[in-house]
Structures are given as structure tokens and as C-alpha cells.
Design a protein around this motif. Structure first.
Motif, PDB file in Angstrom:
ATOM      1  N   MET A   1     -15.078  56.397  84.414  1.00 59.92           N
ATOM      2  CA  MET A   1     -14.878  57.736  83.851  1.00 59.92           C
ATOM      3  C   MET A   1     -13.764  57.708  82.811  1.00 59.92           C
ATOM      4  N   LYS A   2     -13.654  58.786  82.048  1.00 61.08           N
ATOM      5  CA  LYS A   2     -12.619  58.935  81.019  1.00 61.08           C
ATOM      6  C   LYS A   2     -12.658  57.756  80.047  1.00 61.08           C
ATOM      7  N   VAL A   3     -13.841  57.447  79.530  1.00 58.05           N
ATOM      8  CA  VAL A   3     -14.004  56.325  78.597  1.00 58.05           C
ATOM      9  C   VAL A   3     -13.453  56.721  77.241  1.00 58.05           C
ATOM     10  N   GLN A   4     -12.558  55.882  76.700  1.00 59.49           N
ATOM     11  CA  GLN A   4     -11.917  56.152  75.415  1.00 59.49           C
ATOM     12  C   GLN A   4     -11.994  54.929  74.518  1.00 59.49           C
ATOM     13  N   SER A   5     -11.920  55.165  73.211  1.00 60.71           N
ATOM     14  CA  SER A   5     -11.980  54.084  72.228  1.00 60.71           C
ATOM     15  C   SER A   5     -10.840  54.198  71.227  1.00 60.71           C
ATOM     16  N   SER A   6     -10.403  53.040  70.739  1.00 58.07           N
ATOM     17  CA  SER A   6      -9.340  53.001  69.727  1.00 58.07           C
ATOM     18  C   SER A   6      -9.895  53.071  68.312  1.00 58.07           C
ATOM     19  N   ILE A   7     -11.212  53.023  68.145  1.00 55.57           N
ATOM     20  CA  ILE A   7     -11.871  53.025  66.829  1.00 55.57           C
ATOM     21  C   ILE A   7     -11.324  51.906  65.942  1.00 55.57           C
ATOM     22  N   GLN A   8     -11.576  50.679  66.326  1.00 51.32           N
ATOM     23  CA  GLN A   8     -11.304  49.470  65.556  1.00 51.32           C
ATOM     24  C   GLN A   8      -9.825  49.097  65.451  1.00 51.32           C
ATOM     25  N   ASN A   9      -8.940  49.784  66.148  1.00 56.18           N
ATOM     26  CA  ASN A   9      -7.548  49.351  66.256  1.00 56.18           C
ATOM     27  C   ASN A   9      -7.463  48.442  67.475  1.00 56.18           C
ATOM     28  N   THR A  10      -7.033  47.196  67.295  1.00 57.22           N
ATOM     29  CA  THR A  10      -7.057  46.216  68.390  1.00 57.22           C
ATOM     30  C   THR A  10      -5.669  45.886  68.952  1.00 57.22           C
ATOM     31  N   ASP A  11      -4.702  46.776  68.759  1.00 56.19           N
ATOM     32  CA  ASP A  11      -3.347  46.563  69.273  1.00 56.19           C
ATOM     33  C   ASP A  11      -3.312  46.926  70.756  1.00 56.19           C
ATOM     34  N   MET A  12      -3.979  46.116  71.588  1.00 55.16           N
ATOM     35  CA  MET A  12      -4.247  46.509  72.969  1.00 55.16           C
ATOM     36  C   MET A  12      -3.007  46.566  73.857  1.00 55.16           C
ATOM     37  N   PHE A  13      -1.911  45.928  73.481  1.00 55.68           N
ATOM     38  CA  PHE A  13      -0.713  45.976  74.302  1.00 55.68           C
ATOM     39  C   PHE A  13       0.213  47.126  73.923  1.00 55.68           C
ATOM     40  N   ASN A  14      -0.222  47.936  72.982  1.00 52.81           N
ATOM     41  CA  ASN A  14       0.507  49.145  72.613  1.00 52.81           C
ATOM     42  C   ASN A  14       0.166  50.233  73.628  1.00 52.81           C
ATOM     43  N   ARG A  15       1.126  50.588  74.481  1.00 52.40           N
ATOM     44  CA  ARG A  15       0.871  51.574  75.530  1.00 52.40           C
ATOM     45  C   ARG A  15       0.570  52.953  74.960  1.00 52.40           C
ATOM     46  N   HIS A  16       0.918  53.176  73.701  1.00 48.20           N
ATOM     47  CA  HIS A  16       0.678  54.472  73.058  1.00 48.20           C
ATOM     48  C   HIS A  16      -0.403  54.360  71.988  1.00 48.20           C
ATOM     49  N   LEU A  17      -1.293  53.412  72.155  1.00 48.84           N
ATOM     50  CA  LEU A  17      -2.393  53.215  71.213  1.00 48.84           C
ATOM     51  C   LEU A  17      -3.226  54.490  71.141  1.00 48.84           C
TER      52      LEU A  17
END
Length: 235
Positions: free
Chosen positions: A170-186
Motif C-alpha cells: 500500500m501507499k505506493v510512491q515514485s520519485s519520477i526518475q530521481n534515483t537518490d534513494m538514500f535521501n530520506r527526504h526524496l
């Protein structure tokens, strides 16, 4: 000594359905009498998964999913709870109707190299990880690269007979091509309708009758929702 790569040689059956929140609550009430919660889950029975998926400029992985290729591979890097404590490179493979998953641990610095397309270190990987060499081939000859980050909450349930695993995502979200995955505030956006939950059922050779009975749903759409496909809705 080389580090072994985790691999299930037998393959697993995997079913996906989109269900309503109301059906989720009905199922949850039934499951608690027959299945046990995953011990890795938090007190609320859930945990957060964050994955970075790979694709190329032609959207090879996305198109193969949309067109229903019987044989296809999908690479991703996965962490839990936005923590870099454990980082896995994974390959999820479809072969006819079976799903195979291979994974190995990588470091944060190795992921950052993947982000910028640095594959020079992969050919002579000191840890001799076969999956690293396979990904190197895909990045070199098919131009795969990290494409999008996907977040979701997972509620997992386990049934030992038939090695059944039932999950609600549930609550599926996407960054839209931003791959800074270790950014907690992505920055993330919702890509799954708020009234829907993704039900996944994974099992080995057979699905026990008790589980079949529990999963009799009124309105399900099998294979209707791929989380990576959802993440690419806007780019």
C-alpha cells in the motif's frame, strides 16, 4: 572466498491482484486465524520497502512487462526503512509462469557508482558476485541504468505449508526518475489509487486449499498492477 549469491533454482508461483481497502480488511481478519505475521515486520505488522529499478532509454524493462513477455528480467537495488544498513542488488526473472529471484549484498558506494554509470569496477569485482557481472553486461550492452525509486508499505503474512507468503502493498510512491534513494527526504508522489491495495500471493509447487478458500475475492484484477509500471506513469 567468494560470497555466495542467493538464488532459488526451483522458481515460485506468483499471483497479483488489486483489491479494495474494504476487501483488505476482510482478508486481514481471516488470515490472522491461519497465518502468522512475518517476524521482520514492525509492531504494526508492516515495514517500508524502497527499491531503485533499472531500465534503459528505450524503456526495455517497462515495455517487456506491458507486453507480457514470458521470459524477462528486472534489476533493482532494495533497502528497508530508508536505511543503508542492508543493501541488496536483486534480479527478478520470469520464465514462463514461474518467478526466480537472485540477490547479493552491495555497498552504498557501489550503488553510487551504478548511479553515475561507472561499471569499470564490476568486471574485476573482488567479491566475485555473479549478479554483479550479469548487471555489468546489461549496463554495457543494453544501457541499463537506475531509473526510478519506488516506496511502499508492505504487510506480510506467512503460511508454512507450500511455503506461502501473502503480502499487502500500500501507499505506493515514485520519485519520477530521481534515483537518490538514500535521501530520506526524496520527493515522492502517490501512484496507486488511495482505495486500492496490491495483494501478492507467492508459493512453491502448490497453493493449499485453505488459502484458496481464504482468498476468494469478489472483485480482483490479477496482474493488473506492477509497482515499477505504476512508478513510470508520469515519466
Amino acid at each position: 572466498m567468494p560470497i555466495q549469491t542467493s538464488f532459488n533454482p526451483k522458481g515460485r508461483n506468483e499471483l497479483k491482484h488489486a483489491i479494495s481497502v474494504a476487501e483488505y480488511h476482510v482478508l486481514q481478519d481471516k488470515l490472522q486465524h491461519y497465518l502468522r505475521r512475518d517476524p521482520n515486520a514492525k509492531r504494526n505488522g508492516r515495514y517500508l520497502i524502497r527499491s531503485t529499478y533499472f531500465d534503459n532509454v528505450d524503456n526495455k524493462v517497462l515495455q517487456e512487462k506491458k507486453e507480457g513477455y514470458l521470459n524477462r528480467d528486472k534489476y533493482r537495488v532494495r533497502i528497508y526503512g530508508k536505511s543503508g544498513k542492508v543493501i541488496h542488488l536483486e534480479r527478478k526473472s520470469k520464465r514462463n509462469n514461474l518467478t526466480f529471484k537472485t540477490k547479493c549484498e552491495i555497498s552504498r558506494s557501489e550503488f553510487e557508482k551504478l548511479r553515475i554509470g561507472d561499471i569499470t569496477w564490476m568486471e574485476n569485482d573482488e567479491r566475485a558476485r555473479a549478479l554483479i557481472r550479469d548487471l555489468m553486461f546489461e549496463m554495457k550492452y543494453h544501457q541499463l541504468k537506475p531509473k526510478a525509486v519506488v516506496d511502499y508499505e508492505r504487510e506480510p503474512w506467512i503460511y508454512p505449508y507450500g511455503n506461502v507468503r501473502i503480502t499487502f502493498d500500500m501507499k505506493v510512491q515514485s520519485s519520477i526518475q530521481n534515483t537518490d534513494m538514500f535521501n530520506r527526504h526524496l520527493p515522492m508522489i502517490d501512484v496507486l489509487e488511495p482505495h486500492l491495495i496490491i495483494l501478492e500471493v507467492k508459493y512453491d509447487a502448490y497453493l493449499p486449499d485453505v488459502i484458496k478458500h481464504l482468498l476468494q475475492l469478489s472483485d480482483t484484477r490479477q496482474e493488473a498492477y506492477s509497482k515499477y509500471q505504476l512508478s513510470r506513469m508520469y515519466g
